[in-house]
Design a protein around this motif. Structure first.
Motif, short mmCIF file in Angstrom:
data_model
loop_
_atom_site.label_atom_id
_atom_site.label_comp_id
_atom_site.label_asym_id
_atom_site.label_seq_id
_atom_site.Cartn_x
_atom_site.Cartn_y
_atom_site.Cartn_z
N ASP A 53 0.53 -1.22 -0.54
CA ASP A 53 0.07 -0.16 -0.12
C ASP A 53 1.14 1.36 -0.21
O ASP A 53 0.38 2.58 0.56
CB ASP A 53 -0.80 0.03 0.48
CG ASP A 53 -0.30 -0.13 2.59
OD1 ASP A 53 0.92 -0.04 1.90
OD2 ASP A 53 -1.47 -0.42 3.86
N TYR A 73 0.65 0.40 -7.60
CA TYR A 73 1.06 0.16 -6.42
C TYR A 73 1.45 -1.69 -6.73
O TYR A 73 0.76 -2.28 -6.52
CB TYR A 73 0.00 -0.17 -5.33
CG TYR A 73 0.12 1.43 -4.98
CD1 TYR A 73 0.28 1.55 -3.65
CD2 TYR A 73 -0.89 2.97 -5.66
CE1 TYR A 73 -0.29 2.88 -3.18
CE2 TYR A 73 -1.09 4.25 -5.48
CZ TYR A 73 -0.54 3.97 -3.55
OH TYR A 73 -0.62 5.02 -3.06
N ALA A 175 -5.38 -4.85 7.42
CA ALA A 175 -4.94 -4.96 5.66
C ALA A 175 -4.94 -5.70 4.96
O ALA A 175 -5.23 -5.55 4.11
CB ALA A 175 -3.46 -4.17 6.50
N GLN A 179 -7.32 -6.41 1.93
CA GLN A 179 -6.85 -6.87 0.04
C GLN A 179 -7.89 -8.22 -0.34
O GLN A 179 -7.68 -8.54 -1.81
CB GLN A 179 -5.36 -7.43 0.45
CG GLN A 179 -4.87 -5.26 0.50
CD GLN A 179 -3.07 -5.64 0.76
OE1 GLN A 179 -2.63 -6.26 0.76
NE2 GLN A 179 -2.56 -4.95 0.15
N HIS A 204 -8.50 3.30 -4.03
CA HIS A 204 -7.22 3.38 -4.44
C HIS A 204 -7.37 4.32 -5.44
O HIS A 204 -7.81 3.79 -6.57
CB HIS A 204 -7.10 1.67 -4.37
CG HIS A 204 -6.20 1.15 -4.19
ND1 HIS A 204 -5.00 1.38 -5.24
CD2 HIS A 204 -5.67 0.64 -3.58
CE1 HIS A 204 -3.66 0.95 -4.68
NE2 HIS A 204 -3.93 -0.10 -3.97
N MET A 285 -6.77 2.26 5.19
CA MET A 285 -6.46 0.80 4.32
C MET A 285 -7.08 1.43 2.78
O MET A 285 -7.90 2.88 3.26
CB MET A 285 -7.56 -0.39 4.08
CG MET A 285 -8.19 -0.77 5.68
SD MET A 285 -6.02 -1.56 6.18
CE MET A 285 -6.77 -1.71 7.83
N ILE A 286 -6.27 1.60 1.89
CA ILE A 286 -6.90 2.00 0.39
C ILE A 286 -7.49 0.62 -0.19
O ILE A 286 -6.62 -0.72 -0.03
CB ILE A 286 -5.76 2.26 -0.45
CG1 ILE A 286 -4.73 1.75 -0.31
CG2 ILE A 286 -5.82 4.04 0.13
CD1 ILE A 286 -3.04 1.81 -1.15
N SER A 287 -8.73 0.65 -1.01
CA SER A 287 -9.13 -0.10 -1.32
C SER A 287 -10.54 -0.07 -2.21
O SER A 287 -11.92 1.01 -1.89
CB SER A 287 -9.56 -1.86 -1.14
OG SER A 287 -9.57 -2.00 -1.35
#
Ligand code: N01
Length: 487
Positions: A53, A73, A175, A179, A204, A285-287
């Motif tokens: 990330d 990424y 995390a 994912q 994201h 978190m990025i998603s």
């Protein structure tokens, strides 16, 4: 045979230090690796969707740029291949003893003696680069060992695990879970996610890199450096919120709430997925696909808590029993209680674990009084919530290399003075309560006593500046007893 240096681990930490030591003229370096390949956490973590990330422009060695990253990424496979290539390109493989598991490491008289499954290895200096995100944590839930189906952990994902047509439970929403969950939902007939604490999720921005960009990075290395520098600076600005003024996180929280509202129509589900703690206190978190996974018909979010696991499934606190074929433990790692730290003994039988428990002091999170000629890569209070750990590891090169040179030149035991370690540890600890990690949530950054022995409370360039040199006044250099006897 007595070596100059022994290193545990061949991930980013171990490989980087071996290459750096060779550049400094220290070539008698042995790396002990428990597996049969290099790569550390990027070799071990093979759960679907595993990805870094931190932008790929920044997540690599500064001395080994990779113009070929296929995404802004990187996915874990590509990072693992990158590390394998670095080990080959820099000819580190001959220094690595694969399938060597260290069971005990001790300072004995004037050297480190490491017991392995293939016998002892001795060296004057020891770099512990075994990583802190390596030892899977199994949740302490009643009955978990009685489960008759398949019980897997995200960090030890079986390569042949086929979830097609299976009823699956995931425990945890950190995390790794964020994912893996969208991928599991694609395969499983039914997926129930057991959430104890909701995660802050932001959109994201990752995307495939264009062939043109890769060509430019290959032909003009300066361009890649420029992008790396830019990414570094933009990440560093986040420290203003993480460390200096956590209340600035409200902007990110608003953005995340808007994202939740955009993805989730059902108000009850939206509420369950909205965290109630300050953003950044746990990893952000990025998603783009995590939140919308909960709108699928085959996915349920269970937030009532787990009462117990039975041979056939999970009973939640409201008494509902659900049956599963597979339970996935996405429950993180043993960090502050890393078992590897329990088997590293300095003088007086004190183990390195005491530094993570906050019982003994450390200098720069890498050297510890009572542990002569030993250096921890990414040791206490060096982890980040906002940027690349590779930057922190590379910051340690000059200090560790110079300390090792002193130890080898003088055939001596070098360790920080208790005063220097006390001053460093206290300064770091004084800063932590006002950071975002002190905002009151429970996280893997805190040890049993609630002390944060994991994160670095500052800009990364502040750490780099502090550890830039070896300061003789902060160290005790004791000639080895054998050296004294012969001279
Ligand atoms: O582990 P975690 P992770 N019953 O500890 C839950 C790095 N990483 O593997 O929040 C029910 O964060 C726990 O709940 P709670 C990154 O640094 C990086 O996901 O404690 N639930 C939590 O939801 C990250 O921070 C990438 O209430 C239980 C989850 O399990 C670190 O690794 C990718 C429970 C554990 O989350 C660890 O992440 C992946 C129980 N008994 C990981 N016990 C990158 O992208 C625990 N939980 C670089």
């Amino acid at each position: 045979m007595l070596h100059d240096v022994v290193i545990i681990g061949s991930g980013f930490g171990g490989l980087g230090h071996a290459i750096n030591l060779r550049r400094a003229g220290i070539a008698d370096v042995v790396i002990l690796e428990k597996a049969t390949q290099v790569g550390g956490t990027w070799r071990e973590n093979r759960y679907p969707g595993c990805r870094c990330d931190v932008p790929s422009a920044l997540y690599s060695f500064s001395f080994a740029p990779n113009p070929e990253w296929s995404n802004t990424y990187s996915f874990r496979g590509e990072i693992w291949q990158y590390l394998d290539k670095v080990a080959r390109d820099f000819n580190v493989l001959p220094q690595i003893r694969f399938d060597h598991t260290v069971t005990d490491a001790r300072w004995v008289d004037d050297r480190w003696v490491l017991q392995t499954n293939h016998g002892p290895v001795e060296a004057r200096c020891f770099i512990m680069a075994g990583g802190f995100l390596m030892e899977p944590r199994r949740p302490d839930i009643e009955g978990i060992d009685s489960f008759a189906g398949q019980l897997v952990h995200t960090a030890t994902w079986p390569d042949d695990l086929d979830l097609t047509g299976k009823k699956v439970a995931v425990i945890g929403t950190g995390a790794s879970a964020v994912q893996a969950i969208p991928h599991i939902a694609n395969d499983a007939t039914q997926l129930d996610v057991y959430q104890r604490t909701a995660a802050w999720i932001l959109p994201h921005s990752g995307h495939p890199t264009r062939p043109f960009t890769r060509r430019v990075f290959k032909l003009i290395p300066g361009a890649a450096k420029l992008v790396r520098g830019w990414v570094y600076l933009t990440r560093e600005l986040l420290v203003l919120a993480f460390v200096r003024q956590p209340e600035r996180m409200t902007r990110g929280e608003e953005q995340s709430r808007e994202f939740i509202a955009q993805e989730i129509a059902d108000p009850a589900l939206r509420k369950k997925l909205t965290p109630t703690y300050r953003m950044g206190c746990k990893r952000v978190m990025i998603s783009n696909d995590y939140l919308r996974t909960f709108t699928r018909l085959n996915v349920e979010l269970v937030s009532d808590g787990i009462a117990r696991v039975t041979p056939t499934g999970i009973v939640s606190r409201d008494g509902t029993a659900r049956d599963y074929d597979v339970i996935v433990m996405a429950t993180g790692f043993m960090v502050a209680d890393n078992p590897l730290a329990e088997i590293i003994y300095g003088r007086d039988d004190v183990t390195l674990a005491a530094a993570y428990r906050g019982e003994i002091d450390h200098l720069y999170g890498t050297s510890v009084p009572g542990f002569p000629n030993m250096y921890v890569v990414t040791g206490p209070n060096t982890a980040l919530g906002h940027s690349s750990m590779v930057f922190m590891m590379e910051s340690q090169y000059p200090y560790i290399t110079r300390s090792i040179e002193v130890a080898l030149d003088k055939q001596a035991a070098v360790e920080p003075t208790r005063d220097a370690a006390r001053a460093w540890t206290q300064t770091v600890r004084d800063k932590l309560p006002s950071t975002v990690w002190g905002a009151g949530c429970q996280s893997w950054y805190l040890n049993d006593q609630g002390i944060n022995t994991i994160t670095w409370p500052g800009f990364t360039f502040e750490y780099r500046r502090a550890i830039a040199s070896y300061k003789p006044a902060d160290h005790v250099v004791a000639p080895s007893p054998h050296h004294v006897a012969t001279h």
